[in-house]
Design a protein around this motif. Structure first.
Motif, PDB file in Angstrom:
ATOM      1  N   ALA A  73       5.961  -3.840  45.728  1.00 21.78           N
ATOM      2  CA  ALA A  73       5.375  -2.529  46.038  1.00 21.78           C
ATOM      3  C   ALA A  73       6.415  -1.433  46.250  1.00 21.78           C
ATOM      4  N   ALA A  74       7.678  -1.799  46.294  1.00 21.36           N
ATOM      5  CA  ALA A  74       8.708  -0.828  46.681  1.00 21.36           C
ATOM      6  C   ALA A  74       8.809   0.357  45.727  1.00 21.36           C
ATOM      7  N   ARG A  75       8.694   0.117  44.431  1.00 20.15           N
ATOM      8  CA  ARG A  75       8.812   1.233  43.484  1.00 20.15           C
ATOM      9  C   ARG A  75       7.653   2.206  43.657  1.00 20.15           C
ATOM     10  N   ARG A  76       6.453   1.680  43.810  1.00 19.26           N
ATOM     11  CA  ARG A  76       5.273   2.538  43.969  1.00 19.26           C
ATOM     12  C   ARG A  76       5.347   3.322  45.278  1.00 19.26           C
ATOM     13  N   ARG A  77       5.866   2.717  46.333  1.00 19.90           N
ATOM     14  CA  ARG A  77       5.869   3.374  47.640  1.00 19.90           C
ATOM     15  C   ARG A  77       7.095   4.270  47.858  1.00 19.90           C
ATOM     16  N   CYS A  78       8.204   3.975  47.167  1.00 17.92           N
ATOM     17  CA  CYS A  78       9.443   4.715  47.431  1.00 17.92           C
ATOM     18  C   CYS A  78       9.949   5.541  46.253  1.00 17.92           C
ATOM     19  N   GLY A  79       9.508   5.232  45.029  1.00 17.28           N
ATOM     20  CA  GLY A  79       9.973   5.965  43.862  1.00 17.28           C
ATOM     21  C   GLY A  79      11.065   5.220  43.123  1.00 17.28           C
ATOM     22  N   GLN A  80      11.528   5.802  42.012  1.00 15.89           N
ATOM     23  CA  GLN A  80      12.492   5.116  41.171  1.00 15.89           C
ATOM     24  C   GLN A  80      13.604   6.029  40.667  1.00 15.89           C
ATOM     25  N   ALA A  81      13.826   7.136  41.298  1.00 17.17           N
ATOM     26  CA  ALA A  81      14.863   8.067  40.867  1.00 17.17           C
ATOM     27  C   ALA A  81      16.253   7.451  41.031  1.00 17.17           C
ATOM     28  N   ARG A  82      17.219   7.969  40.277  1.00 15.29           N
ATOM     29  CA  ARG A  82      18.606   7.535  40.419  1.00 15.29           C
ATOM     30  C   ARG A  82      19.132   7.992  41.768  1.00 15.29           C
ATOM     31  N   LEU A  83      19.705   7.072  42.533  1.00 15.23           N
ATOM     32  CA  LEU A  83      20.193   7.382  43.866  1.00 15.23           C
ATOM     33  C   LEU A  83      21.712   7.534  43.871  1.00 15.23           C
ATOM     34  N   THR A  84      22.408   6.547  43.327  1.00 18.64           N
ATOM     35  CA  THR A  84      23.859   6.580  43.170  1.00 18.64           C
ATOM     36  C   THR A  84      24.176   5.983  41.804  1.00 18.64           C
ATOM     37  N   GLU A  85      25.455   5.912  41.497  1.00 23.81           N
ATOM     38  CA  GLU A  85      25.857   5.301  40.229  1.00 23.81           C
ATOM     39  C   GLU A  85      25.371   3.858  40.141  1.00 23.81           C
ATOM     40  N   HIS A  86      25.308   3.189  41.268  1.00 26.22           N
ATOM     41  CA  HIS A  86      24.960   1.764  41.277  1.00 26.22           C
ATOM     42  C   HIS A  86      23.487   1.508  41.539  1.00 26.22           C
ATOM     43  N   TRP A  87      22.836   2.363  42.315  1.00 22.77           N
ATOM     44  CA  TRP A  87      21.485   2.082  42.786  1.00 22.77           C
ATOM     45  C   TRP A  87      20.470   3.138  42.335  1.00 22.77           C
ATOM     46  N   THR A  88      19.244   2.692  42.031  1.00 25.13           N
ATOM     47  CA  THR A  88      18.082   3.581  41.976  1.00 25.13           C
ATOM     48  C   THR A  88      17.390   3.476  43.325  1.00 25.13           C
ATOM     49  N   VAL A  89      16.457   4.366  43.588  1.00 26.85           N
ATOM     50  CA  VAL A  89      15.779   4.352  44.887  1.00 26.85           C
ATOM     51  C   VAL A  89      15.051   3.034  45.106  1.00 26.85           C
ATOM     52  N   ASP A  90      14.288   2.573  44.100  1.00 29.77           N
ATOM     53  CA  ASP A  90      13.539   1.332  44.293  1.00 29.77           C
ATOM     54  C   ASP A  90      14.454   0.123  44.441  1.00 29.77           C
ATOM     55  N   GLU A  91      15.598   0.109  43.721  1.00 32.17           N
ATOM     56  CA  GLU A  91      16.540  -1.008  43.869  1.00 32.17           C
ATOM     57  C   GLU A  91      17.112  -1.039  45.283  1.00 32.17           C
ATOM     58  N   ALA A  92      17.491   0.126  45.793  1.00 30.64           N
ATOM     59  CA  ALA A  92      18.046   0.186  47.147  1.00 30.64           C
ATOM     60  C   ALA A  92      16.997  -0.209  48.181  1.00 30.64           C
ATOM     61  N   ALA A  93      15.761   0.247  47.989  1.00 32.70           N
ATOM     62  CA  ALA A  93      14.693  -0.118  48.919  1.00 32.70           C
ATOM     63  C   ALA A  93      14.450  -1.622  48.890  1.00 32.70           C
ATOM     64  N   ARG A  94      14.468  -2.198  47.695  1.00 30.30           N
ATOM     65  CA  ARG A  94      14.267  -3.655  47.592  1.00 30.30           C
ATOM     66  C   ARG A  94      15.443  -4.414  48.197  1.00 30.30           C
ATOM     67  N   ALA A  95      16.647  -3.849  48.095  1.00 27.45           N
ATOM     68  CA  ALA A  95      17.797  -4.475  48.742  1.00 27.45           C
ATOM     69  C   ALA A  95      17.617  -4.495  50.256  1.00 27.45           C
ATOM     70  N   VAL A  96      17.069  -3.412  50.800  1.00 28.72           N
ATOM     71  CA  VAL A  96      16.784  -3.372  52.237  1.00 28.72           C
ATOM     72  C   VAL A  96      15.818  -4.492  52.612  1.00 28.72           C
ATOM     73  N   LEU A  97      14.805  -4.694  51.790  1.00 32.14           N
ATOM     74  CA  LEU A  97      13.818  -5.738  52.076  1.00 32.14           C
ATOM     75  C   LEU A  97      14.429  -7.136  51.958  1.00 32.14           C
ATOM     76  N   LEU A  98      15.237  -7.339  50.932  1.00 31.01           N
ATOM     77  CA  LEU A  98      15.866  -8.656  50.756  1.00 31.01           C
ATOM     78  C   LEU A  98      16.825  -8.985  51.896  1.00 31.01           C
ATOM     79  N   THR A  99      17.597  -7.998  52.314  1.00 29.13           N
ATOM     80  CA  THR A  99      18.554  -8.255  53.391  1.00 29.13           C
ATOM     81  C   THR A  99      17.866  -8.391  54.746  1.00 29.13           C
ATOM     82  N   ALA A 100      16.577  -8.069  54.810  1.00 24.14           N
ATOM     83  CA  ALA A 100      15.821  -8.255  56.054  1.00 24.14           C
ATOM     84  C   ALA A 100      15.306  -9.685  56.205  1.00 24.14           C
ATOM     85  N   LEU A 101      15.374 -10.455  55.118  1.00 21.77           N
ATOM     86  CA  LEU A 101      14.875 -11.831  55.177  1.00 21.77           C
ATOM     87  C   LEU A 101      15.676 -12.657  56.192  1.00 21.77           C
TER      88      LEU A 101
END
Length: 230
Positions: free
Chosen positions: A50-78
């Protein structure tokens, strides 16, 4: 290319930039989702997609898009480690969309997994999605792939026209055998009348002994190509 150069550091999740990119509703959702996952790990299976739908998918940095970074937050919360964490990561990758798989691959170096996530990297490298191949050769893959597999992955990047400057760890892991493989590839392309990617030159020239008399044509053609581009 010097094999003494070190790996680039693992890109951390840009928390400040991510929060600045999210509106209040999205920030609240991400905070609550991470807290929920920390309390009930199995919920990541529904919150991660659900992260892309709830947070968006714009380019955030050279390495991350918004949804990738949001999903990283979720994964590191495990709150899982070792095989249990690897099993969940593998499940998310196996059942995920390409965007979800990229997020998993980009987050691997931020997780304490050792070699346990190598099956995920190998699965991505078996496919032909260039974005997944590139993500698979990020810091985690560059650190953990055995030499033979890393060389084959680099060669696959060349075949798929993925720029080699996007392959993590190449300056440190380039060795004579990889140079020989790339020299052979270049020779075959020249014989076939096809262009040779310029970014194979630094690897080949770092090990000049692989350019035998039979392969001298490789260096000559690459040098002509370089001069024509100037």
């Amino acid at each position: 290319m010097s094999v003494a150069e070190s790996f680039r550091p693992t890109p951390a999740v840009p928390h400040t930039a991510l929060r600045a990119a999210l509106d209040t509703t999205a920030r609240l959702w991400l905070d609550e989702a991470a807290a929920t996952i920390a309390a009930e790990p199995v919920t990541i299976r529904t919150l991660f997609p659900a992260a892309r739908r709830r947070c968006g998918q714009a380019r955030l940095t050279e390495h991350w898009t918004v949804d990738e970074a949001a999903r990283a937050v979720l994964l590191t919360a495990l709150p899982r480690t070792g095989p249990a964490l690897a099993d969940e990561v593998t499940r998310l990758h196996r059942h995920g969309t390409p965007a979800e798989r990229r997020a998993v691959l980009r987050t691997l170096p931020l997780l304490d997994l050792g070699d346990l996530a190598l099956p995920v990297v190998r699965d991505a490298l078996r496919g032909n999605d260039t974005t997944l191949i590139e993500a698979a050769l990020g810091p985690y893959g560059a650190t953990h792939l055995p030499d033979a597999e890393y060389r084959q992955a680099v060669l696959k990047c060349v075949f798929h026209e993925i720029p080699l400057d996007r392959v993590h760890g190449l300056p440190a892991r380039a060795d004579r055998e990889l140079a020989r493989m790339l020299a052979d590839f270049a020779h075959e392309r020249i014989v076939a009348g096809r262009d040779v990617p310029q970014d194979v030159r630094p690897v080949v020239r770092a090990f000049p002994d692989v350019v035998t008399e039979d392969l001298a044509i490789v260096e000559k053609q690459l040098e002509r190509d370089r001069k024509e581009e100037i």
